[in-house]
Design an enzyme around this catalytic site. Structure first.
Site, PDB file in Angstrom:
ATOM      1  N   LYS A   1       0.894  -1.107  -0.025  1.00 46.86           N
ATOM      2  CA  LYS A   1       0.169   0.016   0.095  1.00 46.86           C
ATOM      3  C   LYS A   1       0.915   1.297  -0.068  1.00 46.86           C
ATOM      4  O   LYS A   1       1.191   1.910   1.286  1.00 46.86           O
ATOM      5  CB  LYS A   1      -0.937   0.020   1.187  1.00 46.86           C
ATOM      6  CG  LYS A   1      -2.051   0.843   1.039  1.00 46.86           C
ATOM      7  CD  LYS A   1      -3.146   0.443   2.100  1.00 46.86           C
ATOM      8  CE  LYS A   1      -4.127   1.970   2.173  1.00 46.86           C
ATOM      9  NZ  LYS A   1      -4.782   1.950   0.865  1.00 46.86           N
TER      10      LYS A   1
HETATM   11  N1  PMP Z   1      -7.827  -1.647  -3.195  1.00 50.25           N
HETATM   12  C1  PMP Z   1      -7.132  -0.464  -3.103  1.00 50.25           C
HETATM   13  C2  PMP Z   1      -6.517   0.047  -4.380  1.00 50.25           C
HETATM   14  C3  PMP Z   1      -7.071   0.367  -2.057  1.00 50.25           C
HETATM   15  O1  PMP Z   1      -6.764   1.666  -1.934  1.00 50.25           O
HETATM   16  C4  PMP Z   1      -7.796  -0.234  -0.993  1.00 50.25           C
HETATM   17  C5  PMP Z   1      -8.115   0.555   0.276  1.00 50.25           C
HETATM   18  N2  PMP Z   1      -7.178   0.446   1.167  1.00 50.25           N
HETATM   19  C6  PMP Z   1      -8.312  -1.570  -0.988  1.00 50.25           C
HETATM   20  C7  PMP Z   1      -8.314  -2.106  -2.275  1.00 50.25           C
HETATM   21  C8  PMP Z   1      -8.961  -2.066   0.063  1.00 50.25           C
HETATM   22  O2  PMP Z   1      -8.287  -2.427   1.311  1.00 50.25           O
HETATM   23  P1  PMP Z   1      -8.986  -2.375   2.680  1.00 50.25           P
HETATM   24  O3  PMP Z   1     -10.044  -3.257   2.721  1.00 50.25           O
HETATM   25  O4  PMP Z   1      -7.610  -3.108   3.360  1.00 50.25           O
HETATM   26  O5  PMP Z   1      -9.148  -1.099   3.147  1.00 50.25           O
END
Ligand code: PMP
Length: 298
Positions: free
Chosen positions: A161
Site C-alpha cells: 500500500k
Molecule cells: N484496493 C485499493 C487500491 C485500496 O486503496 C484499498 C483501500 N485500502 C483497498 C483495495 C481495500 O483495502 P482495505 O479493505 O484493506 O481497506
C-alpha cells in the site's frame, strides 16, 4: 455551489509525528523530502467505530510489510504503531473516525538513492463520513471503466500500500468523476477484472459471490472480512479470474474497502446491476462486525 472545503493542513487538533503529538498545523515536512519526489512512502487507511479501530493490528502489520517491500524499516514496533494510531484518535477526541498512518523517507539525501534517509512515521485521524454520497450508496453507485491497468507485479511491488501505486488511481478517479461516475473499475495488466481505485470488487451470480484473485493488487482487509462473513452465512465464494466479457452475467455487484465499507454498485459502464439480497446482507453483516463488541471478540 461548491461545498466549503476545510483544507487538511488548516485544522484544529493534533497529529502523531515521529513519536509525539504535535499541533495539527505544525505537522509539516521539508520540500526536499524523498517521499514526495520519489514516492518512497507507504500508508494505511483505518476506520474506528465506537472508539475502536477495526483490525488495527492487521493494518499496522500491512504498513510494516509495505515498507519492507519498498526496502525500508519503520523504526517502531507493531505495538508502538498500534498505540500511535490510538493516540492520534484520542488526542482529537474522536470515536468514529478515519485513521491515516503514513511512513516515508526523509530529506537527508536527494536523488534516487536514499540509503541514509531517516524514516518518519505520522498518524492523523479525522471525522470522515461515508466515502460515497450516502443516498447514492444505498441505491448503488455508478462506476466507469478505467484506461490504466493494475500493473504487473514484475514491474512494481504491486501488493504494497504505497503512494506510487495511487498515481494512476487518482487519474482514473478524476476521469470517472468527470464522466459523472463515482469511481472506476480497473482491469489488470492482462486485461482481467481487478479492483476499483481504492476498493476491491465482488459480484453475485446465482446466490454465490465471485471476486477476482488478488495476485497483482491489494488483498484488502475488508475483502477478507467480507469473504469470512459470506462463508459464515453459507454463501459460496469463488476467488477466480474474472474477464470483462463476464460483466453482463452478474446480477449484483458491490465494492469493499475500509473507507468504502460495503457499497452496492448499480452500473459499471454499460452494465446494470440490481443491489439485492446478497449485497444488503453483507453490508449489514459488515456494519455489525465492525462494532466494538464484535470487534473485541475477533
Ligand atoms: N484496493 C485499493 C487500491 C485500496 O486503496 C484499498 C483501500 N485500502 C483497498 C483495495 C481495500 O483495502 P482495505 O479493505 O484493506 O481497506
Amino acid at each position: 455551489m461548491a461545498a466549503t472545503l476545510v483544507p487538511y493542513h488548516d485544522r484544529d487538533g493534533f497529529i502523531w509525528f515521529d513519536g509525539k503529538l504535535v499541533p495539527w498545523r505544525e505537522a509539516n515536512l521539508h520540500i526536499l523530502t524523498h517521499g514526495l519526489h520519489y514516492a518512497s512512502a507507504v500508508f494505511e487507511g483505518e476506520r474506528a467505530y465506537g472508539g475502536q479501530i477495526f483490525k488495527l493490528h492487521e493494518h499496522s502489520q500491512r504498513l510494516i510489510d509495505s515498507a519492507r517491500m519498498l526496502d525500508f524499516e519503520i523504526p517502531y514496533t507493531i505495538e508502538e504503531i498500534d498505540a500511535a494510531c490510538n493516540e492520534a484518535m484520542k488526542a482529537n477526541k474522536l470515536v468514529d473516525c478515519y485513521v491515516r498512518p503514513i511512513a516515508w523517507r526523509g530529506s537527508e539525501q536527494m536523488g534516487v538513492s536514499a540509503q541514509l534517509n531517516k524514516i518518519h512515521l505520522a498518524v492523523a485521524a479525522w471525522d470522515w463520513g461515508s466515502y460515497f454520497d450516502p443516498q447514492e450508496r444505498l441505491r448503488g453507485i455508478r462506476i466507469g471503466l478505467a484506461q490504466y491497468r493494475r500493473p504487473d507485479p514484475a514491474t512494481i511491488p504491486a501488493k504494497a500500500k504505497a503512494t506510487g501505486l495511487y498515481m494512476i488511481c487518482t487519474i482514473e478517479k478524476h476521469r470517472a468523476e468527470k464522466a459523472g461516475y463515482a469511481d472506476a473499475l480497473m482491469y489488470d495488466w492482462r486485461g482481467r477484472v481487478a479492483e476499483c481505485t481504492g476498493a476491491n470488487i465482488f459480484f453475485v451470480k446465482d446466490g454465490a459471490l465471485h471476486t477476482p484473485t488478488p495476485d497483482c493488487f491489494l488483498d484488502g482487509i475488508t475483502r477478507r472480512t467480507v469473504i469470512d462473513l459470506a462463508k459464515r452465512r453459507g454463501i459460496a465464494v469463488h476467488e477466480r479470474t474474472i474477464m470483462p466479457e463476464e460483466l453482463p452475467s452478474f446480477t449484483e455487484c458491490f465494492i469493499v474497502g475500509t473507507a468504502a465499507e460495503v457499497t452496492p454498485v448499480r452500473e459499471i459502464g454499460p452494465h446494470n446491476y440490481q443491489p439485492g439480497r446478497v449485497s444488503e446482507q453483507l453490508l449489514n453483516d459488515y456494519m455489525a462486525a465492525v462494532q466494538p463488541a464484535k470487534n473485541a471478540a475477533e
